[in-house]
Write a protein that holds these residues in place. Structure first.
Motif, PDB file in Angstrom:
ATOM      1  N   GLY A 102       0.837  -1.207   0.000  1.00 19.12           N
ATOM      2  CA  GLY A 102       0.000   0.000   0.000  1.00 19.12           C
ATOM      3  C   GLY A 102       0.867   1.250   0.000  1.00 19.12           C
ATOM      4  N   HIS A 103       1.940   1.211   0.773  1.00 16.74           N
ATOM      5  CA  HIS A 103       2.861   2.360   0.835  1.00 16.74           C
ATOM      6  C   HIS A 103       3.471   2.615  -0.546  1.00 16.74           C
ATOM      7  CE1 HIS A 103       6.055   4.985   2.303  1.00 16.74           C
ATOM      8  NE2 HIS A 103       6.831   4.323   1.459  1.00 16.74           N
ATOM      9  N   ARG A 150       2.250   1.759  -3.448  1.00 12.84           N
ATOM     10  CA  ARG A 150       1.200   2.235  -4.355  1.00 12.84           C
ATOM     11  C   ARG A 150       0.964   3.724  -4.163  1.00 12.84           C
ATOM     12  NH1 ARG A 150      -2.534  -1.475  -2.424  1.00 12.84           N
ATOM     13  NH2 ARG A 150      -1.847  -3.438  -3.259  1.00 12.84           N
ATOM     14  N   LYS A 151       0.888   4.125  -2.882  1.00 10.41           N
ATOM     15  CA  LYS A 151       0.593   5.528  -2.577  1.00 10.41           C
ATOM     16  C   LYS A 151       1.701   6.452  -3.045  1.00 10.41           C
ATOM     17  CE  LYS A 151      -0.728   4.875   1.788  1.00 10.41           C
ATOM     18  NZ  LYS A 151      -0.948   5.219   3.191  1.00 10.41           N
ATOM     19  N   TRP A 161       1.387   9.337 -10.798  1.00  5.79           N
ATOM     20  CA  TRP A 161       0.350   8.773 -11.669  1.00  5.79           C
ATOM     21  C   TRP A 161       0.907   8.239 -12.972  1.00  5.79           C
ATOM     22  CZ3 TRP A 161      -1.520  10.461 -16.444  1.00  5.79           C
ATOM     23  CH2 TRP A 161      -1.066  11.686 -16.874  1.00  5.79           C
ATOM     24  N   ARG A 165       2.035   4.838 -12.280  1.00  7.15           N
ATOM     25  CA  ARG A 165       0.888   3.946 -12.119  1.00  7.15           C
ATOM     26  C   ARG A 165       0.302   3.578 -13.476  1.00  7.15           C
ATOM     27  NH1 ARG A 165      -2.932   5.733  -7.180  1.00  7.15           N
ATOM     28  NH2 ARG A 165      -1.386   5.689  -5.569  1.00  7.15           N
ATOM     29  N   VAL A 166       0.211   4.589 -14.353  1.00  5.98           N
ATOM     30  CA  VAL A 166      -0.421   4.355 -15.653  1.00  5.98           C
ATOM     31  C   VAL A 166       0.422   3.431 -16.516  1.00  5.98           C
ATOM     32  CG1 VAL A 166      -1.080   5.456 -17.822  1.00  5.98           C
ATOM     33  CG2 VAL A 166      -1.742   6.488 -15.663  1.00  5.98           C
ATOM     34  N   PHE A 167       1.702   3.706 -16.572  1.00  3.23           N
ATOM     35  CA  PHE A 167       2.537   2.943 -17.502  1.00  3.23           C
ATOM     36  C   PHE A 167       3.368   1.847 -16.826  1.00  3.23           C
ATOM     37  CE2 PHE A 167       1.841   7.048 -19.570  1.00  3.23           C
ATOM     38  CZ  PHE A 167       1.203   6.591 -20.701  1.00  3.23           C
ATOM     39  N   ASN A 202      -0.960  -7.555  -7.873  1.00  2.00           N
ATOM     40  CA  ASN A 202      -1.781  -7.278  -9.041  1.00  2.00           C
ATOM     41  C   ASN A 202      -0.996  -7.450 -10.353  1.00  2.00           C
ATOM     42  OD1 ASN A 202      -4.157  -6.598 -10.283  1.00  2.00           O
ATOM     43  ND2 ASN A 202      -3.733  -4.404 -10.243  1.00  2.00           N
ATOM     44  N   SER A 238      -5.150   3.395 -21.199  1.00  2.00           N
ATOM     45  CA  SER A 238      -4.117   2.925 -20.255  1.00  2.00           C
ATOM     46  C   SER A 238      -4.448   3.380 -18.837  1.00  2.00           C
ATOM     47  CB  SER A 238      -2.739   3.490 -20.594  1.00  2.00           C
ATOM     48  OG  SER A 238      -2.353   3.082 -21.842  1.00  2.00           O
ATOM     49  N   SER A 253      -5.148   0.810 -15.842  1.00  2.00           N
ATOM     50  CA  SER A 253      -4.338   0.851 -14.632  1.00  2.00           C
ATOM     51  C   SER A 253      -5.221   1.096 -13.412  1.00  2.00           C
ATOM     52  CB  SER A 253      -3.289   1.949 -14.772  1.00  2.00           C
ATOM     53  OG  SER A 253      -2.741   2.252 -13.542  1.00  2.00           O
ATOM     54  N   GLN A 294      -5.716  -1.321 -10.111  1.00  2.22           N
ATOM     55  CA  GLN A 294      -5.464  -0.879  -8.733  1.00  2.22           C
ATOM     56  C   GLN A 294      -6.701  -1.022  -7.874  1.00  2.22           C
ATOM     57  OE1 GLN A 294      -3.282   2.908  -8.276  1.00  2.22           O
ATOM     58  NE2 GLN A 294      -3.092   2.776 -10.488  1.00  2.22           N
ATOM     59  N   SER A 333      -7.229  -4.597  -7.032  1.00  5.40           N
ATOM     60  CA  SER A 333      -6.303  -5.105  -6.018  1.00  5.40           C
ATOM     61  C   SER A 333      -6.667  -4.580  -4.634  1.00  5.40           C
ATOM     62  CB  SER A 333      -4.866  -4.767  -6.384  1.00  5.40           C
ATOM     63  OG  SER A 333      -4.478  -3.589  -5.793  1.00  5.40           O
ATOM     64  N   HIS A 348      -8.253  11.720 -14.293  1.00  8.06           N
ATOM     65  CA  HIS A 348      -7.183  11.257 -13.398  1.00  8.06           C
ATOM     66  C   HIS A 348      -7.497  11.615 -11.949  1.00  8.06           C
ATOM     67  CE1 HIS A 348      -3.202  12.017 -11.360  1.00  8.06           C
ATOM     68  NE2 HIS A 348      -3.271  10.720 -11.489  1.00  8.06           N
ATOM     69  N   GLU A 392      -8.965   3.093  -0.442  1.00  3.71           N
ATOM     70  CA  GLU A 392      -7.795   2.802   0.386  1.00  3.71           C
ATOM     71  C   GLU A 392      -8.046   3.179   1.851  1.00  3.71           C
ATOM     72  OE1 GLU A 392      -3.192   2.659  -0.738  1.00  3.71           O
ATOM     73  OE2 GLU A 392      -4.232   4.505  -1.201  1.00  3.71           O
ATOM     74  N   GLN A 430      -7.263   1.124   5.106  1.00  7.74           N
ATOM     75  CA  GLN A 430      -5.905   1.521   5.457  1.00  7.74           C
ATOM     76  C   GLN A 430      -5.898   2.971   5.916  1.00  7.74           C
ATOM     77  OE1 GLN A 430      -2.762   1.686   2.409  1.00  7.74           O
ATOM     78  NE2 GLN A 430      -2.024  -0.091   3.494  1.00  7.74           N
TER      79      GLN A 430
END
Lengths: 189, 178
Positions: free
Chosen positions: A96-97, A99-100, A104, A107-109, A165, B97, B101, B105, B108, B157, B168, B172
């Motif tokens: 989670g850390h 991911r945060k 972006w 995250r996208v690519f 994931n 994309s 994505s 997320q 998950s 976005h 989240e 969390q």
């Protein structure tokens, strides 16, 4: 024979004692929670450190794990060992850390945010660490995560794929990539 | 030639063995340099424990702002869509994309809830999730009409991010007080 009896009794005592701390912590007893912290924080820190490869971030995330533990401890129903449950809380907190903290675009690519060279520059004071630990920190992020979860923490690729994931095949590929790099480094460095 | 191959094979075996040995000797514990307990003690002094039946009890108030945000997005979009004419239709890889994505997320994050999500979440939170999700769908629709609109892409976005942050937060809690 005598010796094994002593070990069994000791183990039983530890398990009983731990269950008592868990029960008390569920009721809000901070002292009992401190005992749990004392028993497990080094293990959890090792997991955070290996997955994050950064001492300070690992310390922060390790703290986060125990705060989460405090908040979620009532959800522990004893269906698995406490140690196993705590490790899954820790793994989810680390993921989670990460991911945060990805921007972006990453995250996208799905761009890996560090290359081997970038990480090597960050390595400063790893004296006193196991040789493999030193090398693990040099691995690219995704390969490192998979390696630690599979080889050190004992998760299956199916579980890792779900947690991160990614496809099961990617988990296996990242593991082989990590192992290949480690084999190269432990031989030639 | 053969001896070179043998040497390579030997090296391969040696390094495989070396990794296995190191792995076996890997300590299960590492001691952090600083005392982590002080920060934890401070944080847990201010954080309530959840109960299995009330896992999200203390967090309802934090969603009021997000509810407002979702409503504002919907309002802005309704106005926008009535004013903006339909434009060129073309595929935009960036948008798909982003969407892929985002779905990954989201999936998950939701894995943690399993199938319980509708049962365990308070109604207000479910409503806010639905509003954000509906806002995102509307933006997506608008983007199929106007795929090069960077404002819409930014809005998409931002909305995706709000939705992820909201999900989240459900399992969390944010880390602020240490």
């Amino acid at each position: 024979m005598e010796n094994s009896k002593v070990i069994d009794a000791k183990t039983l005592f530890t398990v009983d004692q731990e269950q008592e701390w868990i029960d008390l912590a569920k009721e809000g007893d901070q002292q009992a929670f401190h005992h749990l912290y004392d028993s497990y924080h080094r293990k959890i820190y090792a997991l955070c450190w290996r997955m994050l490869a950064d001492k300070e971030v690992a310390e922060d995330v390790c703290q986060e794990v125990f705060v989460q533990l405090w908040q979620k401890i009532n959800n522990f129903r004893g269906e698995s060992k406490f140690n196993t449950w705590l490790h899954s809380v820790a793994t989810n907190t680390v993921l989670g850390h990460l991911r945060k903290n990805k921007n972006w675009l990453q995250r996208v690519f799905s761009i890996e945010n560090q290359t081997i060279e970038d990480i090597s520059v960050e390595l400063t004071d790893h004296s006193g660490l196991n040789e493999l630990d030193k090398q693990i920190t040099k691995l690219p992020e995704r390969a490192r995560m998979v390696f630690v979860l599979f080889a050190v923490e004992g998760y299956r690729h199916e579980e890792i794929a779900k947690m991160m994931n990614i496809a099961v095949g990617s988990s296996k590929a990242q593991y082989h990539r990590a192992k290949g790099l480690l084999k190269e480094w432990v031989t030639y460095e | 030639m053969n001896s070179k191959e043998d040497e390579k094979l030997n090296n391969e075996k040696l390094s495989e063995q070396a990794v296995k040995t190191y792995l076996k000797d890997l300590p299960s514990e590492i001691t952090p340099e600083r005392d982590l307990w002080k920060g934890i003690e401070h944080a847990i002094g201010h954080k309530a424990q959840s109960t299995p039946d009330n896992r999200f009890g203390g967090r309802v108030t934090t969603f009021t702002g997000l509810s407002w945000a979702a409503s504002v997005i919907v309002a802005v979009l309704v106005t926008w869509l009535t004013l903006e004419p339909a434009q060129v239709k073309s595929e935009i890889n960036l948008v798909s994309s982003m969407q892929q994505s985002f779905e990954k997320q989201k999936e998950s994050l939701l894995v943690s809830f399993g199938t319980e999500v509708d049962r365990v979440l308070p109604k207000e939170m479910l409503e806010q999730l639905r509003e954000l999700s509906s806002a995102r769908e509307t933006i997506n629709k608008a983007l199929t009409e106007d795929p090069n609109n960077s404002d819409l892409i930014n809005l998409l976005h931002w909305t995706q991010q709000q939705e992820l942050d909201l999900i989240e937060q459900l399992y969390q809690p944010t880390w602020q007080s240490i």
